[in-house]
Design a protein around this motif. Sequence first.
Motif, PDB file in Angstrom:
ATOM      1  N   ASN A 196       0.826  -1.214   0.000  1.00  0.00           N
ATOM      2  CA  ASN A 196       0.000   0.000   0.000  1.00  0.00           C
ATOM      3  C   ASN A 196       0.856   1.258   0.000  1.00  0.00           C
ATOM      4  O   ASN A 196       0.544   2.239  -0.695  1.00  0.00           O
ATOM      5  N   GLU A 197       1.934   1.238   0.761  1.00  0.00           N
ATOM      6  CA  GLU A 197       2.843   2.389   0.788  1.00  0.00           C
ATOM      7  C   GLU A 197       3.519   2.572  -0.561  1.00  0.00           C
ATOM      8  O   GLU A 197       3.713   3.702  -1.023  1.00  0.00           O
ATOM      9  N   LEU A 198       3.871   1.455  -1.206  1.00  0.00           N
ATOM     10  CA  LEU A 198       4.456   1.536  -2.546  1.00  0.00           C
ATOM     11  C   LEU A 198       3.469   2.131  -3.543  1.00  0.00           C
ATOM     12  O   LEU A 198       3.846   2.951  -4.393  1.00  0.00           O
ATOM     13  N   LEU A 199       2.210   1.712  -3.440  1.00  0.00           N
ATOM     14  CA  LEU A 199       1.181   2.234  -4.346  1.00  0.00           C
ATOM     15  C   LEU A 199       0.985   3.729  -4.153  1.00  0.00           C
ATOM     16  O   LEU A 199       0.820   4.473  -5.122  1.00  0.00           O
ATOM     17  N   MET A 200       1.003   4.177  -2.903  1.00  0.00           N
ATOM     18  CA  MET A 200       0.836   5.606  -2.645  1.00  0.00           C
ATOM     19  C   MET A 200       2.011   6.408  -3.191  1.00  0.00           C
ATOM     20  O   MET A 200       1.835   7.529  -3.681  1.00  0.00           O
ATOM     21  N   PHE A 201       3.201   5.817  -3.126  1.00  0.00           N
ATOM     22  CA  PHE A 201       4.391   6.529  -3.596  1.00  0.00           C
ATOM     23  C   PHE A 201       4.521   6.467  -5.114  1.00  0.00           C
ATOM     24  O   PHE A 201       4.830   7.475  -5.761  1.00  0.00           O
ATOM     25  N   TYR A 202       4.279   5.287  -5.694  1.00  0.00           N
ATOM     26  CA  TYR A 202       4.541   5.090  -7.125  1.00  0.00           C
ATOM     27  C   TYR A 202       3.311   5.253  -8.015  1.00  0.00           C
ATOM     28  O   TYR A 202       3.433   5.272  -9.243  1.00  0.00           O
ATOM     29  N   VAL A 203       2.114   5.346  -7.421  1.00  0.00           N
ATOM     30  CA  VAL A 203       0.905   5.537  -8.228  1.00  0.00           C
ATOM     31  C   VAL A 203       0.252   6.886  -7.908  1.00  0.00           C
ATOM     32  O   VAL A 203       0.054   7.709  -8.802  1.00  0.00           O
ATOM     33  N   ALA A 204      -0.075   7.109  -6.632  1.00  0.00           N
ATOM     34  CA  ALA A 204      -0.728   8.369  -6.257  1.00  0.00           C
ATOM     35  C   ALA A 204       0.208   9.562  -6.467  1.00  0.00           C
ATOM     36  O   ALA A 204      -0.216  10.609  -6.978  1.00  0.00           O
ATOM     37  N   GLY A 205       1.480   9.396  -6.098  1.00  0.00           N
ATOM     38  CA  GLY A 205       2.450  10.477  -6.287  1.00  0.00           C
ATOM     39  C   GLY A 205       2.588  10.911  -7.738  1.00  0.00           C
ATOM     40  O   GLY A 205       2.478  12.104  -8.049  1.00  0.00           O
ATOM     41  N   PRO A 206       2.810   9.966  -8.673  1.00  0.00           N
ATOM     42  CA  PRO A 206       2.909  10.339 -10.086  1.00  0.00           C
ATOM     43  C   PRO A 206       1.646  10.972 -10.660  1.00  0.00           C
ATOM     44  O   PRO A 206       1.738  11.822 -11.546  1.00  0.00           O
ATOM     45  N   VAL A 207       0.457  10.577 -10.181  1.00  0.00           N
ATOM     46  CA  VAL A 207      -0.780  11.205 -10.655  1.00  0.00           C
ATOM     47  C   VAL A 207      -0.758  12.691 -10.333  1.00  0.00           C
ATOM     48  O   VAL A 207      -1.029  13.544 -11.192  1.00  0.00           O
ATOM     49  N   GLU A 208      -0.404  13.024  -9.098  1.00  0.00           N
ATOM     50  CA  GLU A 208      -0.326  14.426  -8.700  1.00  0.00           C
ATOM     51  C   GLU A 208       0.790  15.144  -9.454  1.00  0.00           C
ATOM     52  O   GLU A 208       0.599  16.258  -9.970  1.00  0.00           O
ATOM     53  N   ALA A 209       1.955  14.503  -9.540  1.00  0.00           N
ATOM     54  CA  ALA A 209       3.115  15.146 -10.169  1.00  0.00           C
ATOM     55  C   ALA A 209       2.893  15.386 -11.659  1.00  0.00           C
ATOM     56  O   ALA A 209       3.193  16.468 -12.172  1.00  0.00           O
ATOM     57  N   THR A 210       2.385  14.379 -12.371  1.00  0.00           N
ATOM     58  CA  THR A 210       2.221  14.514 -13.824  1.00  0.00           C
ATOM     59  C   THR A 210       1.132  15.526 -14.182  1.00  0.00           C
ATOM     60  O   THR A 210       1.278  16.273 -15.161  1.00  0.00           O
ATOM     61  N   THR A 211       0.055  15.570 -13.403  1.00  0.00           N
ATOM     62  CA  THR A 211      -0.996  16.542 -13.716  1.00  0.00           C
ATOM     63  C   THR A 211      -0.526  17.965 -13.429  1.00  0.00           C
ATOM     64  O   THR A 211      -0.823  18.884 -14.197  1.00  0.00           O
ATOM     65  N   ILE A 212       0.219  18.150 -12.331  1.00  0.00           N
ATOM     66  CA  ILE A 212       0.775  19.477 -12.058  1.00  0.00           C
ATOM     67  C   ILE A 212       1.773  19.867 -13.142  1.00  0.00           C
ATOM     68  O   ILE A 212       1.775  21.008 -13.635  1.00  0.00           O
TER      69      ILE A 212
END
Length: 319
Positions: A196-212
């Motif tokens: 779950n921590e990996l998913l938050m770092f490697y999935v949720a993080g990139p969603v925020e980063a790429t859209t910004i």
Amino acid sequence: MSEENTTTVIKEFVFVGLTSDPTLQLILFFVILAIYMTTLVENLGMIALIRATPRLQTPMYFFLSSLSFLDICYSSAFAPMALVNFIADKKSISLIGCAMQMYFSISLGSIECFLLAAMAYDRYVAICKPLLYPVLMSPRVCTFLVVGSYVLGLLHSLVHTVFTFRLSFCHSNKINHLYCDITALLSLSCSDIYINELLMFYVAGPVEATTILSVMVSYMYILTNIVRISSSAGRLKAFSTCTSHLTVVTIFHGAILILHFRPTSSNGPAFQDVSDKVLTVFYTIVIPLLNPLIYTVRNKEVKDALAGIQRKMYAKMIK
């Protein structure tokens, strides 16, 4: 804690909430109810105004009406449950209900990230490639961008929801939040949450980063193009079409970054918990209230369309 208690499977959760003071809970109930009802009226009004005004049948306002619909859904995923919990004796939610609330809160937030990026692309095409605008932003392309935002957001949320609720929750059933927040839920799990921590770092993080990043790149090109415009009036007109969207993006992503990436408060965990909950209220309820106001105050076309509707209503009343 005994072994029997630690192995008991939790089937419902109880929200700690923002405060245990009954008077303050009642005040918060009426405040959030007023904000929620105003949000519904504003965003439904924005959708109706766009649909009723022929001059607003453009890609920009198609995205804006989509954003208004999304804000209605987003605030509705949080506000009704929060309102019930302010006045209910037992502030509980079932395991399935919690999973659904988490799924919709994550998916709708993710969809808004993608939709705001699509709106930035629309402004880029309108200012930097005006001759190709009818082709690059055709109704088919606009529909594809909105549907794509929903698909990506729903899939993103599905991943987190499935991997969160495959865990066992046995440490406690008290969620130290106002809703089923993923980080609050993970803290209650007695399973291994490494994935779950990996998913938050490697999935949720990139969603925020790429859209910004996509918004920033779009506006870099927009600003470069605006600087090249010879007349000051032309520069002002070009930039005025972007100010509302840029303001919404700044508030939305700024709230996300402050909520999830700010440093730990030196005032202790209790202050940190309260600030997290206050920021959540701002993020999920206040921002959907502000979005239509920002587009109304800063957008001449919307104000003109609203004035036209008011004149027609007045004319019908005096007949």
